[in-house]
Design a protein around this motif. Structure first.
Motif, PDB file in Angstrom:
ATOM      1  N   UNK A   1      38.620  32.435 -49.698  1.00 35.50           N
ATOM      2  CA  UNK A   1      37.443  33.479 -50.177  1.00 35.50           C
ATOM      3  C   UNK A   1      38.145  34.492 -49.668  1.00 35.50           C
ATOM      4  N   UNK A   2      37.245  35.576 -49.946  1.00 40.43           N
ATOM      5  CA  UNK A   2      37.398  36.637 -49.395  1.00 40.43           C
ATOM      6  C   UNK A   2      35.599  36.839 -47.883  1.00 40.43           C
ATOM      7  N   UNK A   3      36.226  37.166 -46.857  1.00 39.10           N
ATOM      8  CA  UNK A   3      35.178  37.408 -45.943  1.00 39.10           C
ATOM      9  C   UNK A   3      33.480  37.978 -46.248  1.00 39.10           C
ATOM     10  N   UNK A   4      33.203  38.630 -47.263  1.00 42.51           N
ATOM     11  CA  UNK A   4      31.973  38.696 -47.466  1.00 42.51           C
ATOM     12  C   UNK A   4      31.088  37.586 -48.282  1.00 42.51           C
ATOM     13  N   UNK A   5      31.886  36.550 -48.727  1.00 39.42           N
ATOM     14  CA  UNK A   5      31.313  36.167 -49.669  1.00 39.42           C
ATOM     15  C   UNK A   5      30.081  34.596 -49.098  1.00 39.42           C
TER      16      UNK A   5
ATOM     17  N   UNK B   1      34.433  42.613 -45.261  1.00 34.50           N
ATOM     18  CA  UNK B   1      33.380  42.899 -46.433  1.00 34.50           C
ATOM     19  C   UNK B   1      34.555  42.650 -47.460  1.00 34.50           C
ATOM     20  N   UNK B   2      34.665  42.976 -48.247  1.00 31.51           N
ATOM     21  CA  UNK B   2      35.139  42.549 -50.290  1.00 31.51           C
ATOM     22  C   UNK B   2      34.767  43.169 -51.142  1.00 31.51           C
TER      23      UNK B   2
ATOM     24  N   UNK C   1      31.450  45.523 -50.832  1.00 35.40           N
ATOM     25  CA  UNK C   1      30.560  44.740 -50.633  1.00 35.40           C
ATOM     26  C   UNK C   1      30.853  44.975 -49.157  1.00 35.40           C
ATOM     27  N   UNK C   2      30.085  45.001 -48.011  1.00 33.26           N
ATOM     28  CA  UNK C   2      30.583  44.995 -47.357  1.00 33.26           C
ATOM     29  C   UNK C   2      29.414  45.264 -46.065  1.00 33.26           C
ATOM     30  N   UNK C   3      29.097  44.549 -44.458  1.00 34.83           N
ATOM     31  CA  UNK C   3      28.130  44.295 -43.797  1.00 34.83           C
ATOM     32  C   UNK C   3      28.749  44.660 -41.988  1.00 34.83           C
TER      33      UNK C   3
END
Length: 376
Positions: free
Chosen positions: A75-79, A131-132, A173-175
């Motif tokens: 899965x992507x980092x943002x999840x 981010x994802x 979506x990024x943090x």
């Protein structure tokens, strides 16, 4: 007060464990054209992305085989990562005449842009970016993505307001604790899209308010799964490795919130405003009752989601909550939205819509890393 302190302590612990985990899987290599992540074992849990039990660690001088405990992270980092001080919500509508596959390729390379902004070896808690990317159903089908489940977002109307369906093609979506890095990421993505391909874009930045509260004063995300494994169970589809995503932009009526008695607000939400304790006696139309199976204390939750929401906006203009959550299936969202607008069998709406209005909303699919690689 003690409940609030325990909540904050658990949140700090979760952030620390997640940070270590994410830093461990950040470094990517290229082996036979596929992205591979290093796989150390942390706290007894193996993490990483691999095709078998042997992973490779890339070094500019040499490529050495290193054996690690094997476990897939697809899965992507943002999840499942926790929120940080700031968030980027980049909501892009692509023109019908645009080269969709080139646009998808740009979006699929979001991690490459992140690594250029802050190289993995230099990143720390203050400036790292998680981010994802996700895609709307029509756009994802257009670029050859596999549609595993129908995730069309319908317009809904209810007694307390509408949940409009506003669509979208690409969502980033990024943090990060660095808003500057998030701004640079948004600029980089938009700059690399083919000239003239964007129809319209919403670039929204979320922020932490009063230690994790919504602008209404309530603690946000109280019922979120507490650890990485629990969040992964809720948010990641076991078959595809991807995740479904809901985004909604809510505008709060701050004048109404400020003049409404705390007891009334608590009845609308179903929790205490001080420490987010669930009310033992609450209305069947309270937000807690609508999101669970009823108004009884500790009512079962037929579906769960992993919330990533944050406040956004300006005090001199509109402001509210950017609601964003991940789930293994769009059915998790559908149950909750039906109960918000009164489409469930009891036909009752959600009282949270007494003080906030939804202006935009849609569903997305965040492909797994292996699915994302096919778009690059």
């Amino acid at each position: 007060m003690q409940s609030m302190l325990r909540f904050r302590a658990a949140l700090r612990l979760g952030r620390n464990l997640t940070r270590v985990r994410q830093q461990a899987i950040r470094t990517q290599a290229s082996v036979s054209g596929q992205g591979v992540r290093r796989l150390p074992v942390l706290f007894g849990t193996a993490i990483g992305l691999c095709a078998g039990g042997l992973l490779y660690e890339y070094n500019r001088r040499k490529c050495a085989n290193i054996t690690y405990a094997a476990a897939a992270v697809n899965h992507q980092n943002s999840v499942i990562t926790l929120t940080k001080e700031h968030a980027l919500y980049l909501w892009i509508h692509v023109k019908g005449s645009a080269d969709a596959k080139t646009c998808a390729k740009v979006a699929a390379n979001v991690q490459k842009y992140v690594d250029c902004i802050i190289p993995p070896k230099e990143a720390d808690e203050n400036d790292e970016v998680w981010a994802g990317v996700a895609f709307g159903p029509s756009f994802y089908a257009k670029v050859g993505g596999t549609i595993h489940e129908n995730y069309t977002y319908p317009h809904r109307s209810g007694k307390n307001g509408d949940l409009p369906s506003t669509g979208g093609d690409i969502f980033i979506h990024a943090k990060s604790n660095s808003k500057g890095n998030l701004f640079q990421l948004a600029h980089t993505v938009l700059k690399n899209l083919p000239e003239g391909s964007v129809d319209k874009v919403e670039e929204i930045y979320g922020f932490v308010y009063r230690g994790g509260r919504d602008l209404s004063g309530f603690i946000d995300g109280t019922e979120n799964p507490a650890d990485d494994e629990s969040r992964e169970e809720v948010a990641v589809n076991k078959q595809s490795g991807g995740s479904y995503l809901i985004t909604q932009r809510w505008v709060h009526n701050l004048d109404l919130i400020n003049k409404t008695k705390a007891g009334t607000m608590e009845n609308w939400v179903g929790r205490s405003i001080d420490d987010s304790t669930e009310l033992r006696r609450k209305s069947i139309t309270s937000h807690v009752a609508r999101m669970t199976s009823g108004s009884q204390f500790g009512a079962s939750k037929p579906f769960q989601i992993v919330r990533q929401s944050q406040p956004y906006g300006l005090s001199s203009k509109e402001s509210g909550l950017f609601f964003i959550a991940y789930a293994a299936s769009p059915n998790n969202f559908e149950y909750m939205l039906r109960r918000m607008t009164g489409e469930d069998k009891d036909l009752l709406p959600d009282d949270i819509m007494q003080f906030t209005t939804c202006l935009a909303g849609t569903y997305w699919y965040a492909p797994s890393l292996s699915e994302l690689a096919k778009l690059k």
